[in-house]
Enzyme design. Structure first.
Site, PDB file in Angstrom:
ATOM      1  N   SER A 166       0.463   0.421  15.226  1.00 49.90           N
ATOM      2  CA  SER A 166      -0.712   1.049  15.000  1.00 49.90           C
ATOM      3  C   SER A 166      -0.823   2.412  15.566  1.00 49.90           C
ATOM      4  O   SER A 166      -0.185   2.735  16.228  1.00 49.90           O
ATOM      5  CB  SER A 166      -1.774   0.153  15.962  1.00 49.90           C
ATOM      6  OG  SER A 166      -3.080   0.764  16.038  1.00 49.90           O
ATOM      7  N   TYR A 192      -3.367  -2.211  25.196  1.00 48.99           N
ATOM      8  CA  TYR A 192      -3.167  -2.437  23.558  1.00 48.99           C
ATOM      9  C   TYR A 192      -2.276  -1.021  23.104  1.00 48.99           C
ATOM     10  O   TYR A 192      -1.301  -1.284  22.561  1.00 48.99           O
ATOM     11  CB  TYR A 192      -4.612  -2.309  23.163  1.00 48.99           C
ATOM     12  CG  TYR A 192      -4.400  -2.579  21.474  1.00 48.99           C
ATOM     13  CD1 TYR A 192      -3.997  -3.893  20.837  1.00 48.99           C
ATOM     14  CD2 TYR A 192      -4.427  -1.536  20.542  1.00 48.99           C
ATOM     15  CE1 TYR A 192      -3.733  -4.176  19.669  1.00 48.99           C
ATOM     16  CE2 TYR A 192      -4.253  -1.790  19.186  1.00 48.99           C
ATOM     17  CZ  TYR A 192      -3.957  -3.091  18.751  1.00 48.99           C
ATOM     18  OH  TYR A 192      -3.887  -3.182  17.530  1.00 48.99           O
TER      19      TYR A 192
END
Lengths: 273, 495
Positions: free
Chosen positions: A166, A179
Site C-alpha cells: 500500500s 497498518y
C-alpha cells in the site's frame, strides 16, 4: 507487439492507460495458467480472482469467508476455481495446504497475496489486539505464504509473485501506526524476495494501491481518486505482465508519494496527513 | 491428510523439445527396493507416478505435472552379455550409447537405433522406437527377447512373447502406462565391419523421392531422406537420400580396427574447426525462416554438385547418430524450443499427404526447419505407430507468438493424416487431441489397452502429461469408463 510508448511508460514512469478498454486492448491475454489468490473473498483480491478466472486461468481462492468465493467458483468456466476456507494466521498448516493446492491446480505460476486487514483506529487508540491482527494478516501471513511460493519458484526457475502492499507503507502516518508498519514491512519483504529471486527468473511485483473502493475503505473519511476494485485489478495484472517491479495503482500516486516521501520528518509530523 | 513430499524434490522438467514443461517431484532410485518405495510414497501422498528415462521424447511423454517423476537413469547396468549369441540383458536405465560401446568390439550392433544415442532402453521399449531400417527389421520391440516389468502393485514379471503375448505386445510401445521396465533382454545384430557403405542420392522433387525409395528399398539396409521443406511449386520435396549397407564378411580387411569404439566416435570438431560443444551457438542466428531457407538451399545444392552414385564409408555411430554431431542443438531453437510432428501414412496416399503437409506449413508461415523421411512396415504391437508406408518428421520452431498457429497447423494436418488412414507416434507427439488419438488407433485397440491398464494398474498410478492429454486425468472415470463413455468423453474434450 505493444506500442513503444506503453513499454516506456510502464517501465519508467508506471503510468498506465486510463480507461479499461485501453488497457484491455493492450493486454489481451494473461501469461499465467495456475494461480493462488489469498484474500479472494472481497476487495482487490476478489477482483483479481475474477479477472484471472475470466481469462481462463485456473485459480485457487483462499480466504476465511467462503460464501463469496463459492459463488465465484460456481460461475467460473469449467471447474477452474478451487475454494479453500483458510485463515492466513494459521501458519502451521500452510506448507501442507500449499502442496495440496499445487496438486489440485496441477501446477503453479502465479501467487497473489491480497489478504489484508484495516480496522478503523482512531487517533487516540492503542489497541494491541487490533494492531496484532493487522500485523499478522497483512505481514506474517504474507511471509508464511510467500516463503512457500518463493521456495518452489526458486527451484522451478519460473513464476510470478504479486504482493498487494500500500502507499500507506511509505511513511509512518498518524492514522494507523500498525497498518503503516505492516505495509512498510511487506514492501521491504517483497523487495528482498525480488532481489533473491530475480536471478532464477522469478518475478516479484510490489503493488501500492491508493484508495480503492472496497469494504476496507467504505465509510472512511478523506478519500479521493477512488478507483473501483475492478480497475485496480486490471492495472495490477497489466503491471505484472509487463514486468514492472513496483507499481502504484493508479500510476499518479507515484508522483504524490514522491513528494510525500521527501517531506522531512520534522515537517511531516505537523501535517494533518 | 496425505503425506507431505519433500520440497527439495521439486524440479521443472521439460519435454526434450523444450516446448512443453511441467513441475514434478523427482526420485532417482538405484535399487529395486527404492523403486518400490517410490510407489509406496505415491500411494501415501495420493499422487501419480510418471516413468521417465533419459527424457528424450520430444513432447510430454516423460513429464507429469505435480506427479512423482520416477527417473530411471541410475538403474543403468549392463547385466549379462554373451558375445557368441549376441544376447544382452540390461537394466532399463542403460542407454543406447552404453549398449553399442559395450558390444561393438565383439562385432555386434543394436538392431534398431534412434537418431540419437542417448535414450534409455526402458524408454526405447516403452515407445517402441524405429530406426532408418524400419522397413527391413521392424521396430525395436521385434528384437526384444524378454523384459522384466514391475507392475504398480510391486510384482516383477518376466515377460516374453511366448509366456504372455498380450502383455508383451501391449507394454512394448505402451508409453509407460502398464508398468516400469526393470530389465530388457535384447538380440543384437551381427556386423562384420565397423563401417557402413553409404551412398548419397538426390531427388529433384517429392515424386522423385518416392521413386528413388521404391527402387532402392530392396537393396538397402538403411534408407533416410532429408527434404528441403522451403522449396515450393515444382521443386517441392526436393531432397537428399542416404542409403547405407552393412559390409559382408570379408569385405572389411581389418574389422577389428574399424570395430574399436574410438574409431566409431563422432568428431570433436565440426568442419575441422568449431569445437562441437559450442556449435549450437553459431547455429542460433540461422534458426529462423530466412536462415534455414539458406541452410536447406545450401545443403541441397551441395548434394546436387556431389558426383552421382559415389559411395563412401562411414562408421555405424557416424551414420546412425546424426543428431548427436552437434550437442545441445535444440538450444539453437531458442527458449521456446521445438516440436516435431511426425505422421505415418500408407504408401498409396503418402505422397499426396506429405505434399499437402508441406504446402499447409508453407501457407501458414511455419515452415519446418528440418524434415526427415523414412520407409516403414507394419508390426504387431498394440499401440503401434507403423504402417506399410512412409513417415515424414517435421521440426517446427516454437516461439511465444507462433505457438498457437503451430498447434492449429498440427490439428489441421491431423485431419489430413486421419483421412488417409495414417498414424502418430507418442515419442514425438505434443499436439494430438483425444479425438485424433481415438480415431487413429480405433475404439477396439483403445478398449483393449484400457482393459490391460485396469488389470495391471487398477489404481491408475502411472500417468504422464501425455496420457492425461489423450486419456483424461480422472482416475475414477478412467476406471469406470466403458467404450461408449470413452467416446463421449473424447468428443466433448475436443469440441
Amino acid at each position: 507487439m505493444r506500442p513503444l510508448a506503453t513499454l516506456f511508460s510502464t517501465h519508467l514512469l508506471a503510468v498506465y492507460p486510463e480507461s479499461h478498454n485501453e488497457i484491455q486492448s493492450f493486454y489481451m491475454k494473461l501469461p499465467w495458467k495456475h494461480a493462488i489468490v489469498l484474500g479472494a473473498s472481497s476487495g482487490i483480491g476478489k477482483a483479481l480472482a475474477e479477472e484471472l478466472l475470466a481469462s481462463g486461468v485456473k485459480v485457487a481462492l483462499l480466504a476465511r469467508r467462503t460464501d463469496a468465493m463459492e459463488a465465484m467458483a460456481k460461475s467460473a468456466p469449467s471447474d477452474n476455481a478451487k475454494v479453500y476456507g483458510h485463515d492466513v494466521r494459521k501458519y502451521e498448516g500452510i506448507p501442507a495446504l500449499f502442496q495440496q493446492i499445487t496438486k489440485d491446480l496441477g501446477g503453479l505460476d502465479l501467487v497473489i497475496y491480497a489478504s489484508g486487514s484495516m480496522p478503523s483506529v482512531d487517533e487516540h487508540e492503542y489497541d494491541f489486539s487490533k494492531d496484532r491482527e493487522m500485523l499478522e494478516t497483512n505481514l506474517l501471513g504474507g511471509v508464511a505464504w510467500l516463503d512457500e511460493a518463493a521456495k518452489r519458484f526458486e527451484q522451478t526457475k519460473m513464476g510470478t509473485i504479486i504482493g498487494i502492499s500500500s502507499v500507506a507503507g511509505e511513511r509512518g502516518r498518524r492514522g494507523s501506526p500498525a497498518y503503516c508498519t505492516s505495509k512498510a514491512a511487506l514492501t521491504t519483504f517483497l523487495e528482498s524476495l525480488r532481489n533473491r529471486l530475480r536471478r532464477y527468473g522469478v518475478k516479484v511485483v510490489t503493488i501500492k494501491p491508493g484508495f480503492v473502493d472496497t469494504e476496507m475503505t467504505t465509510g472512511k473519511p478523506g478519500l479521493f481518486w477512488l478507483i473501483s476494485a475492478k480497475e485496480a485489478s486490471h492495472r495490477i495484472l497489466s503491471a505484472a505482465r509487463s514486468g514492472a517491479n513496483t507499481a502504484y495503482v493508479p500510476g499518479r500516486w507515484r508522483y504524490v508519494m514522491f513528494v510525500i516521501k521527501i517531506i522531512p520528518s520534522f515537517v511531516f509530523r505537523h501535517l494533518p496527513i | 491428510m496425505s503425506r507431505l513430499l519433500a520440497n527439495d524434490r521439486i524440479e521443472r522438467i521439460k519435454g526434450w523439445g523444450g516446448a512443453v514443461a511441467s513441475v514434478g517431484y523427482v526420485w532417482r532410485p538405484s535399487t529395486i527396493d527404492q523403486l518400490l518405495e517410490v510407489f509406496k510414497l505415491a500411494r501415501e501422498s495420493g499422487r501419480h507416478v510418471t516413468v521417465r528415462g533419459a527424457g528424450r521424447s520430444y513432447g510430454d511423454a516423460s513429464i507429469g505435472s505435480e506427479n512423482i517423476i520416477l527417473d530411471m537413469t541410475r538403474m543403468n547396468r549392463i547385466l549379462e552379455w554373451d558375445p557368441t549369441t549376441g544376447i544382452v540383458r540390461c537394466e532399463a536405465g542403460a542407454t543406447i550409447e552404453q549398449l553399442w560401446k559395450y558390444c561393438i568390439s565383439d562385432g555386434w550392433w543394436p538392431p534398431v537405433v534412434s537418431g540419437t544415442m542417448f535414450p534409455t532402453l526402458g524408454g526405447v521399449v516403452g515407445m517402441n522406437i524405429h530406426g532408418k531400417n524400419n522397413f527391413k527389421v521392424g521396430p525395436f520391440g521385434e528384437h526384444v527377447l524378454a523384459f522384466d516389468i514391475m507392475l504398480p502393485n510391486g510384482e516383477i514379471r518376466t515377460v516374453t512373447r511366448e509366456n504372455d503375448p498380450e502383455l508383451f505386445y501391449a507394454a512394448v510401445g505402451g508409453f509407460g502406462m502398464l508398468g516400469v521396465f526393470t530389465s530388457i533382454t535384447l538380440q543384437m545384430k551381427k556386423v562384420y565391419s565397423g563401417v557402413l557403405e553409404v551412398e548419397s542420392i538426390v531427388a529433384k522433387d517429392l515424386h522423385e523421392l518416392f521413386e528413388v525409395y521404391f527402387q532402392r528399398i530392396p537393396e538397402s539396409d538403411y534408407l533416410v531422406g532429408w527434404i528441403d521443406a522451403f522449396a515450393k511449386g515444382k521443386k517441392l520435396g526436393r531432397s537428399q537420400i542416404h542409403k547405407a549397407n552393412y559390409l559382408k564378411p570379408g569385405e572389411d580387411p581389418n574389422p577389428a580396427q574399424s570395430l574399436r569404439v574410438e574409431n566409431q566416435e563422432l568428431p570433436n570438431n565440426i568442419l575441422g574447426f568449431f569445437p562441437k560443444s559450442v556449435v549450437w551457438l553459431f547455429l542460433r542466428p540461422f534458426m529462423n525462416q530466412l536462415g534455414m531457407r539458406f541452410v536447406n538451399w545450401a545443403k541441397y545444392l551441395s548434394s546436387r554438385i556431389a558426383p552421382e552414385g559415389k559411395k563412401f564409408k562411414q562408421s555405424h555411430a557416424g551414420f546412425a547418430f546424426l543428431l548427436d554431431y552437434v550437442p545441445d542443438w535444440k538450444k539453437s531453437y531458442g527458449p521456446g524450443g521445438l516440436i516435431q510432428y511426425q505422421s505415418f501414412i500408407p504408401k498409396e496416399t503418402a505422397e499426396a499427404v506429405f505434399r499437402k503437409q508441406l504446402e499447409m506449413s508453407q501457407a501458414s508461415g511455419n515452415v519446418p526447419l528440418l524434415a526427415v523421411f523414412k520407409r516403414h512396415r507394419p508390426d504387431k504391437f498394440l499401440m503401434s505407430h507403423a504402417v506399410d508406408g512412409f513417415s515424414l518428421a517435421l521440426d517446427y520452431k516454437v516461439t511465444e507468438s507462433n505457438r498457437e498457429s503451430i498447434w492449429n497447423l498440427a490439428h489441421a494436418m491431423n485431419e489430413v493424416v486421419l483421412s488417409a488412414g495414417g498414424r502418430f507416434y507418442f515419442a514425438k507427439d505434443a499436439t494430438l487431441t483425444p479425438d485424433a488419438f481415438r480415431r487413429f488407433l480405433g475404439d477396439e485397440t483403445i478398449d483393449k489397452f484400457l482393459k490391460l491398464k485396469h488389470r495391471y494398474d487398477p489404481e491408475h498410478l502411472l500417468e504422464t502429461d501425455l496420457s492425461k492429454r489423450l486419456l483424461g486425468s480422472d482416475p475414477q472415470s478412467f476406471t469406470n469408463r466403458t467404450p461408449s463413455k470413452l467416446n463421449e468423453n473424447a468428443e466433448s474434450t475436443t469440441s
